[in-house]
Design an enzyme around this catalytic site. Structure first.
Site, PDB file in Angstrom:
ATOM      1  N   GLU B  20      22.195 -20.411  48.061  1.00  0.00           N
ATOM      2  CA  GLU B  20      20.882 -20.963  48.386  1.00  0.00           C
ATOM      3  C   GLU B  20      20.368 -21.857  47.263  1.00  0.00           C
ATOM      4  O   GLU B  20      19.688 -22.857  47.504  1.00  0.00           O
ATOM      5  CB  GLU B  20      19.876 -19.842  48.671  1.00  0.00           C
ATOM      6  N   THR B  99      13.368 -14.914  44.715  1.00  0.00           N
ATOM      7  CA  THR B  99      14.027 -13.642  45.062  1.00  0.00           C
ATOM      8  C   THR B  99      13.083 -12.679  45.779  1.00  0.00           C
ATOM      9  O   THR B  99      11.922 -12.541  45.398  1.00  0.00           O
ATOM     10  CB  THR B  99      14.525 -12.973  43.762  1.00  0.00           C
ATOM     11  N   GLU B 218      -2.114 -12.295  56.247  1.00  0.00           N
ATOM     12  CA  GLU B 218      -1.542 -11.213  57.062  1.00  0.00           C
ATOM     13  C   GLU B 218      -2.205  -9.888  56.705  1.00  0.00           C
ATOM     14  O   GLU B 218      -2.814  -9.792  55.643  1.00  0.00           O
ATOM     15  CB  GLU B 218      -0.028 -11.094  56.758  1.00  0.00           C
ATOM     16  N   HIS B 261       6.830  -9.353  56.091  1.00  0.00           N
ATOM     17  CA  HIS B 261       7.002  -9.307  54.645  1.00  0.00           C
ATOM     18  C   HIS B 261       6.754  -7.900  54.105  1.00  0.00           C
ATOM     19  O   HIS B 261       6.058  -7.103  54.739  1.00  0.00           O
ATOM     20  CB  HIS B 261       6.051 -10.307  53.995  1.00  0.00           C
TER      21      HIS B 261
END
Lengths: 198, 306
Positions: B20, B99, B218, B261
Site C-alpha cells: 500500500e 496503520t 459516527e 471503525h
C-alpha cells in the site's frame, strides 16, 4: 476485565494464566450467527482485502454489499430511512480478490429471506470496484440466480469504475456512478425491491 | 492557503516498501507532493518510484540535509509506536499514521506522550491522511492523482472526517456543487486519535481560505461533545455542517456492538447518534439528515445561491 482485540496478541500470559482463555478462543459478546462466522472465515482465508458481515438485529429482504466502513454506516441508514429492510450489515475494502468478494456476496444471497442484493461503494481510494463487481456477479451465477434480476443496484464510483460498469451493464444490472448520491442509490435499491413486492 | 500542508511541505514514508505504501507514494508524487525519502529497515540503497530508501529516519534526514516536515507511517501495528517515536526524535512535526489495529495503549503513548513533549502533531491512526487541493497530499486520501483532482477542487470548505472514504465522498459532492475544499483531513476511525475536530478547529480558524467546516461523524467516543464545547467557548467565525452516520446503531439490540471503525461502538447513552446530534445542534451546528444535503446546507450558511 475488558481487553480490546488489538492488545490480545501481547497479553497471552494474562489471557491464558489469569483468565483461562485459550489462544484460539473466539468468544464474542454474543454468539455469532452462521452468516457472521462464515464471512469471518472467508476473510481470514485470504489476506487480500477485508470483508466484514453482521446480521445481528437485521432480518430484511435486501442484502447489502457495501464498500468502506463509513459508507456502510451511511448506506445502512439510508436504506432504512427510505423504507428498506436490510438483511445484513457489511463492509468490503482494501482491494479484495474476486473470490473474497464472491464469498461475501454468496453468504449474503444465501441468507434466509434475501430477495435482492444492493452493491454500493463509496468513492474508495484503493479498492478495485471492477473486482468487487465480478465477485458479486460470480456469486449470483454460482447460485443459479440471474444477476440482472438479483442485483438491485451497482453504485461503483471508485478506481476502475469503467471496467466495473462494463461488467454490471453486461449483466443487465442497474448501474450508477458518483453522480448518484449514496442516499439516491439506496433509494433506487429500495424502490427496486418494493417494485418486486408491490 | 490551507492547513497542515503547503507546496513546500517535505515528508518521508515509513514502511515505504510495503504494497500500500508503494501505491500511496506513487499517488502523492503524481499529485505534486515532495517526498524526500522512505524508510524500511534493511532496505537502504533501494528506491521506490525514485524515492531513496533508508534504514532509519535519521539517515533520511541526513540525506535531505535539512529538517523534514512530515512522515506518513504505514508500518505494521506492532511497530507503529516505535516508528512514530523515531520520527518525533528526528525532528519531524507532522505525522500521519495510516496503520489500523494499533493497541490503544500504544496510541495513548504516541498522542499523549512523546508527541506532546516534542511538539509534534499526529493525524490518525487508522486514517487516509490529509489533502490540500491543488497543493499537496499526504497519504492515500483521494486515491490516484487524477481521481483526487476530480474529487477535490480548491475552495472554501474545510472537511474533517472519521472515515477516510467518506472524506472523499463528501469532498466530491462539495466539488460537484461548485464549492470545493480548502483542506480535507481524514482524522481516523479509532477510539483514540492524534487530532480531534476541536484540536484542528483553531488551524481552520486561522486559515483565510476556509469559510465553513463540514464534519462526518459516527456513534462512539467523546469527540463531538468536545467540538460542541469548543464551539460554545470560542467565538468561531466558521459555520459548521455535520453529518452523522450509523443512526441504526441506536437500536437497543445494537448496543455494545462495533460497526465500521474500531471507535464506532455505542457503550453508553452519550455515545449514541441521537445524543450526539442533540449536542451538536445545541452548539449551533447544523446536522443534516441526508449526506447529499451537505452542499446545500453549506451554501445556505455561506449565503451563496444554491
Amino acid at each position: 476485565m475488558e481487553m480490546e482485540n488489538e492488545a490480545a496478541g501481547r497479553q497471552k500470559a494474562i489471557l491464558r494464566d489469569e483468565l483461562e482463555i485459550a489462544e484460539d478462543d473466539t468468544r464474542e459478546p454474543y454468539e455469532p450467527s452462521r452468516f457472521e462466522r462464515n464471512v469471518k472465515a472467508i476473510d481470514e482465508a485470504d489476506h487480500r482485502g477485508v470483508i466484514q458481515g453482521k446480521d445481528h438485529g437485521f432480518s430484511g429482504n435486501l442484502g447489502l454489499v457495501i464498500g468502506a466502513g463509513g459508507g456502510s454506516l451511511t448506506l445502512t441508514d439510508a436504506v432504512r430511512s427510505q423504507g428498506g429492510k436490510p438483511a445484513n450489515y457489511s463492509e468490503i475494502g482494501g482491494n479484495p480478490s474476486v473470490a473474497k468478494s464472491a464469498g461475501l456476496a454468496r453468504e449474503v444471497l444465501e441468507k434466509e429471506g434475501v430477495e435482492k442484493i444492493a452493491v454500493m461503494m463509496s468513492i474508495v481510494s484503493n479498492t478495485r470496484v471492477d473486482i468487487v463487481a465480478r465477485g458479486v456477479i460470480k456469486a449470483c451465477l454460482e447460485l443459479g440466480k440471474d444477476p440482472g434480476e438479483t442485483i438491485a443496484i451497482f453504485r461503483i464510483p471508485g478506481a476502475w469504475r469503467r471496467r466495473g460498469s462494463r461488467s454490471s451493464i453486461a449483466t443487465g444490472s442497474s448501474y450508477c456512478d458518483r453522480s448518484v448520491s449514496l442516499w439516491e442509490a439506496a433509494g433506487r435499491a429500495v424502490e427496486k425491491i418494493q417494485g418486486a413486492n408491490p | 492557503m490551507s492547513i497542515l500542508l503547503t507546496e513546500e511541505t517535505t515528508f518521508i514514508v515509513q514502511g515505504i516498501t510495503g504494497r500500500e505504501a508503494v501505491n500511496l507514494t506513487r499517488e502523492c508524487l503524481d499529485y505534486g507532493a515532495k517526498i524526500v525519502g522512505g524508510v524500511t529497515p534493511g532496505r537502504k540503497g533501494r528506491d521506490v518510484h525514485g524515492v531513496p530508501v533508508f534504514d532509519t529516519v535519521s539517515q533520511a534526514v541526513e540525506n535531505h540535509g535539512s529538517p523534514i516536515d512530515g512522515s506518513v507511517v504505514t508500518v505494521p501495528p506492532a511497530f507503529t509506536k516505535d516508528a512514530v517515536f523515531e520520527a518525533l526524535e528526528n525532528g519531524i512535526k507532522l505525522i500521519v499514521v495510516v496503520t489500523e489495529r494499533i493497541p490503544r495503549g500504544d496510541v495513548a503513548q504516541m498522542v499523549e506522550g512523546l508527541a506532546g513533549i516534542r511538539g509534534g502533531r499526529i493525524i490518525g491512526p487508522n486514517c487516509l491522511g490529509v489533502i490540500a487541493p491543488g497543493i499537496s497530499k499526504m497519504g492515500g486520501i483521494g486515491g490516484p492523482a487524477k481521481d483526487a483532482a476530480k474529487a477535490y477542487a480548491p475552495g472554501p470548505v474545510g472537511v474533517m472526517s472519521r472515515s477516510g472514504g467518506m472524506t472523499t465522498e463528501i469532498s466530491s459532492s462539495l466539488t460537484a456543487a461548485g464549492l470545493g475544499v480548502s483542506t480535507a483531513v481524514s482524522i481516523g476511525g479509532d477510539a483514540i486519535i492524534g487530532s480531534t475536530y476541536a484540536e484542528l478547529m483553531p488551524l481552520f480558524e486561522a486559515d483565510q481560505q476556509t469559510e465553513a467546516i463540514v464534519i462526518y461523524t459516527e456513534p462512539g467516543g467523546r469527540m463531538e461533545a468536545q467540538l460542541s464545547e469548543w464551539v460554545k467557548e470560542n467565538d468561531s467565525r466558521l459555520p459548521i455542517v455535520a453529518f452523522m452516520a450509523g443512526k441504526f446503531m441506536d437500536d437497543e439490540e445494537m448496543q455494545g456492538m462495533s460497526f465500521g471503525h474500531a471507535g464506532t461502538i455505542v457503550e453508553g447513552k452519550e455515545d449514541s447518534a441521537t445524543e450526539k446530534i442533540a449536542r451538536l445542534e445545541a452548539a449551533g451546528i447544523r446536522v443534516v439528515e441526508r449526506i447529499d444535503e451537505i452542499p446545500a446546507a453549506v451554501k445556505e450558511k455561506l449565503g451563496v445561491a444554491a
